[in-house]
Design an enzyme around this catalytic site. Structure first.
Site, PDB file in Angstrom:
ATOM      1  N   PRO A 285      54.875  77.773 -36.158  1.00 14.04           N
ATOM      2  CG  PRO A 285      56.645  76.876 -37.412  1.00 14.04           C
ATOM      3  CD  PRO A 285      56.116  76.984 -36.012  1.00 14.04           C
ATOM      4  NE  ARG A 323      45.020  82.764 -47.305  1.00 10.91           N
ATOM      5  CZ  ARG A 323      45.647  83.656 -48.042  1.00 10.91           C
ATOM      6  NH1 ARG A 323      45.758  83.512 -49.349  1.00 10.91           N
ATOM      7  NH2 ARG A 323      46.205  84.703 -47.480  1.00 10.91           N
ATOM      8  CE1 TYR A 327      41.265  85.967 -43.120  1.00  7.26           C
ATOM      9  CE2 TYR A 327      42.054  84.417 -44.770  1.00  7.26           C
ATOM     10  CZ  TYR A 327      41.646  84.688 -43.475  1.00  7.26           C
ATOM     11  OH  TYR A 327      41.640  83.693 -42.551  1.00  7.26           O
ATOM     12  CB  CYS A 353      24.604  81.172 -56.276  1.00  2.00           C
ATOM     13  SG  CYS A 353      24.328  79.916 -57.517  1.00  2.00           S
ATOM     14  CD  GLU A 354      27.167  84.015 -51.399  1.00  2.00           C
ATOM     15  OE1 GLU A 354      27.281  85.256 -51.310  1.00  2.00           O
ATOM     16  OE2 GLU A 354      26.405  83.345 -50.696  1.00  2.00           O
ATOM     17  CE1 TYR A 381      45.419  79.211 -40.913  1.00  2.00           C
ATOM     18  CE2 TYR A 381      47.324  80.011 -42.127  1.00  2.00           C
ATOM     19  CZ  TYR A 381      46.732  79.631 -40.936  1.00  2.00           C
ATOM     20  OH  TYR A 381      47.458  79.668 -39.770  1.00  2.00           O
TER      21      TYR A 381
END
Ligand SMILES: *Cc1c(COP(=O)(O)O)cnc(C)c1O
Length: 425
Positions: A285, A323, A327, A353-354, A381
């Site tokens: 896990p 994340r 995703y 800058c995105e 994560y």
């Protein structure tokens, strides 16, 4: 207004209007250490681990924390001291385990692209098992082990071809992805492994995906794996352990994954019914041990009202919390000090800058510049995927143990981010 409830986050709760982690007020930490700041609860990690331990009471099991979920040394030390092994996916992760005081013999090495150098180092350290992911890798591992006059302990990762019903990027047990050996090739691969003098077959493993919130995929995968165990053992190749991987989900946004102990009660009943109850078991896990044990604190910098959208610009960004960009993942965002005020709908975005640099969309928040927010479910994560994009130093991390605050990672400064670069002379 009453303070929001934080489902799925044990040890992180409002006391009055102030958000606490264990006995520590989060706004005090933000002021002391600055933002963005990751804060982890040791008690929350240990209670997540305890759910698995309860589920496995009286069984032979090795819990190997899948450390790519959060590989900070201070986090690894918590799990090493609690008796966990580690599932690693690189030579770098092995060095982290050893630096944190983990034992090599409780390490299992997964991943489709192990290099010869990584194999040599893992053999030299004496890891417990290589989870081999292809027939070609078996041959290379055999060569490396023979050259060192050793026998490498191996398990073969099988692909049970069940749909874990999760995001395609984190589904790993279906035909057509890069992981594991196809179901039909399993026996032939085991026969090849058993014939190679540099290898010692010790187990079988699978890992069907991540953020799994239903029990059926696990029950299906277990049946498929046990069918294979029967076939392999009938061919005269005994398997010492069975490793069912990781993947159990957490509550990000009203997700309702089964509790680890309840899930394992069902899985163990199936193992017993099929006569494998006494077998050495392993699990890997990751997210479910750390995901809801951590938050990321961030400060509201600017509010930018717009015709179509209002933006709440914060000092954490996609380099800290990848994340959502990667995703389209959802993280709850809550204030560190809850106050009665009218809320507005904002997109919470970072300074990078995105356009992909967002942390939450259409969130109802009552905020002003200078306010502090907590991004929840940030223990897994996030920091382990953090980058220096836009030459942003990675955030600091603190580990809370009741009243004690341990700084486990110092904030990177700009010079740290380019310390490995050289100007051509
Ligand atoms: C990532 C991974 C895990 C852990 O997955 P979680 O969803 O974090 O539990 C376990 N085993 C392998 C082989 C992995 O790649």
């Amino acid at each position: 207004m009453t303070a929001p409830k934080l489902p799925g986050h044990p040890h992180i709760a409002y006391q009055g209007d102030e958000l606490f982690i264990e006995n520590v007020r989060l706004s005090d930490l933000a002021r002391q250490y600055g933002t963005p700041l990751f804060v982890y609860s040791k008690a929350a990690m240990l209670s997540a681990l305890a759910a698995y331990q309860r589920g496995f009471a009286g069984r032979k099991v090795q819990i190997c924390y899948a450390m790519k979920a959060n590989s900070s040394l201070g986090v690894l030390q918590v799990f090493a001291q609690a008796g966990c092994g580690f599932d690693i996916v690189s030579g770098g992760e092995l060095e982290r385990v050893l630096a944190a005081g983990g034992e090599a013999k409780r390490v299992i090495f997964s991943g489709v692209g192990k290099t010869r150098a990584e194999m040599r180092r893992a053999l030299e350290a004496g890891i417990g098992c290589f989870n081999v992911e292809s027939e070609a890798e078996l041959e290379v591992l055999n060569d490396v082990a023979l050259a060192m006059h050793q026998r490498a302990p191996v398990s073969i990762r099988v692909n049970p071809n069940v749909d874990p019903k999760t995001h395609p990027y984190i589904s790993t047990g279906l035909k057509g992805n890069k992981f594991g050996i196809a179901h039909e090739r399993t026996l032939a691969t085991y026969q090849r492994a058993a014939s190679l003098p540099g290898l010692q077959v010790v187990g079988i493993d699978c890992h069907i995906g991540s953020q799994i919130t239903q029990e059926e995929p696990y029950l299906d995968a277990m049946d498929r794996v046990l069918d294979l165990v029967e076939t392999i053992e009938a061919a005269g190749i005994p398997l010492h352990h069975i490793d069912f991987g990781g993947g159990l989900g957490i509550d990000y946004n009203d997700d309702t994954p089964p509790a680890a102990d309840a899930l394992w009660a069902k899985l163990l009943a199936k193992l017993d019914a099929r006569g494998f109850g006494g077998r050495q078991l392993m699990i890997e896990p990751g997210r479910s041990l750390v995901g809801n044990a951590g938050v990321c604190l961030t400060e509201v910098m600017y509010l930018k009202p717009g015709e179509q959208k209002n933006f709440c610009i914060v000092d954490a960004a996609m380099n800290d919390l990848p994340r959502p960009a990667m995703y389209q993942a959802f993280h709850r965002i809550v204030p560190l000090t809850s106050r009665p005020a009218t809320s507005t709908l904002y997109d919470v975005v970072g300074p990078i800058c995105e356009s992909g640099d967002w942390i939450g969309r259409d969130r109802s928040l009552a905020v002003a510049p200078g306010d502090l927010l907590a991004v929840l479910s940030a223990g897994a994560y996030c920091m382990s995927m953090a980058s220096n994009y836009n030459t942003r130093g990675r955030a600091a991390e603190v580990l809370i143990d009741m009243n004690q605050v341990h700084l486990i990672r110092v904030r990177e400064n700009p010079a740290d981010t380019f310390s490995h670069e050289r100007l051509p002379t």
